[in-house]
Design an enzyme around this catalytic site. Structure first.
Site, short mmCIF file in Angstrom:
data_model
loop_
_atom_site.label_atom_id
_atom_site.label_comp_id
_atom_site.label_asym_id
_atom_site.label_seq_id
_atom_site.Cartn_x
_atom_site.Cartn_y
_atom_site.Cartn_z
N CYS A 114 1.27 -1.19 -0.12
CA CYS A 114 -0.12 0.06 0.33
C CYS A 114 0.62 1.31 -0.13
CB CYS A 114 -1.03 0.08 1.49
SG CYS A 114 -2.24 -1.56 0.70
N HIS A 250 -3.60 7.86 1.87
CA HIS A 250 -3.41 6.10 1.58
C HIS A 250 -4.89 5.69 1.80
CE1 HIS A 250 -4.08 2.17 0.98
NE2 HIS A 250 -3.86 1.69 2.18
N ASN A 280 -10.11 -0.44 -0.45
CA ASN A 280 -8.98 -0.36 -0.19
C ASN A 280 -8.07 -0.83 -1.68
OD1 ASN A 280 -5.82 -0.49 -0.09
ND2 ASN A 280 -6.34 -1.17 1.93
#
Length: 323
Positions: A114, A250, A280
């Protein structure tokens, strides 16, 4: 004079299929309310049969090039941040290079889960600052729906697919925080925390594997590490929280986003939030949010933007840039 890596184009791609939380109620012991309350996610996009990590990256790159007024022939290098490459090798970036019709320059992948896009931006900045490239396409692209364990309600409801891209170009600045472009970066990792977030497949198993996550433990690390790395990068850039126009984090979990903003003393009306629509998307989430933020009219030329991310590794980092 200081050579800065300036954003001259941004774009994104989302698969056609939109999956609402209600779809998971058919197969899992979960509800729309349970997912929303714990993550802030309402919908996510899943890749279709014709979508791949590389094809989505190409589409996002083409959108960024169109936004910049450049063509692939103007690009010197491509960096793709991904944890879901089409193949073990060659790199997704070389596939994107071919997909864009480029036979010059160089291309490579960055794998920091990520945090991958932040790592890729830092690499692109270094290439431009050192004179090895003038224009670099930086892309985050993921097909996380293909590494999900669909029986694990703690993970499979959280992730989505998509791609985002920035075109960076070397331009002269004055060496002050008023310059456009990347002003500072900060990268970190700690491999002792590998077991908190990983995929249980690879060359050691001969399988693709599934994503495994200890969500509570990741959450425990996230807010402190994200706020700290953002502050470090801001200090290096010579700016304060009061100077920041937008935090583009993020997009993992709304509670992490809110907690980090609070710790940084930045109100949520200065945070670009897309997690409710995309879930996500790992390395794709920051460039997706940057593209959507510009599309919405939130992020404008000259705005001071801070991005930060944490992912498996653990790996985390941040970038301060002026749009």
């Amino acid at each position: 004079m200081t050579l800065r890596a300036v954003v001259t184009g941004v774009g994104h791609y989302l698969p056609e299929r939109v999956v609402p939380n209600s779809e998971f109620e058919k197969t899992l012991d979960t509800t729309d309310e349970w997912i929303r309350s714990r993550s802030g996610i309402e919908n996510r996009h899943f890749a279709g049969e014709d979508d791949s990590t590389s094809s989505m990256a190409v589409a996002a790159a083409e959108a960024a090039l169109a936004d910049s007024g450049c063509t692939a022939q103007d690009v010197d290098a491509i960096i793709v941040a991904t944890s879901t490459a089409d193949l073990t090798f060659p790199s997704t970036a070389t596939m994107v290079q071919a997909g864009l019709g480029m036979s010059h320059g160089f291309a490579f992948d960055v794998q920091a889960v990520c945090a991958g896009f932040v790592y890729a931006l830092a690499n692109a900045n270094a290439l431009i600052a050192s004179g090895q490239a003038r224009r670099v396409l930086v892309i985050g692209s993921e097909t996380f729906s293909r590494i999900m364990d669909w029986t694990d309600r703690g993970t499979c409801v959280l992730f989505g697919d998509g791609a985002g891209a920035l075109l960076l170009e070397g331009q002269e600045g004055q060496g002050t925080p008023a310059d456009r472009g990347i002003l500072a970066t900060d990268l970190n990792s700690d491999g002792r925390h590998k077991d908190l977030l990983y995929v249980d497949g690879g060359s050691s198993t001969g399988t693709t594997g599934y994503l495994r996550m200890q969500g509570n433990q990741v959450f425990r690390h996230a807010i402190e590490k994200l706020a700290t790395t953002a502050q470090t990068a801001m200090d290096r850039a010579g700016v304060t929280a009061a100077d920041v126009d937008w935090i583009v984090p993020h997009q993992a979990n709304i509670r992490i986003i809110q907690g980090t903003a609070k710790k940084m003393n930045i109100s949520m009306d200065r945070v670009v939030v897309t997690v409710q629509d995309h879930g996500n998307t790992s390395a794709a989430s920051i460039p997706l949010a940057l593209s959507v933020g510009q599309q919405r009219g939130q992020i404008k030329r000259g705005d001071l933007v801070v991005t930060e991310a944490i992912g498996g590794g653990l790996a985390w980092g941040s970038v301060v840039l002026r749009w």
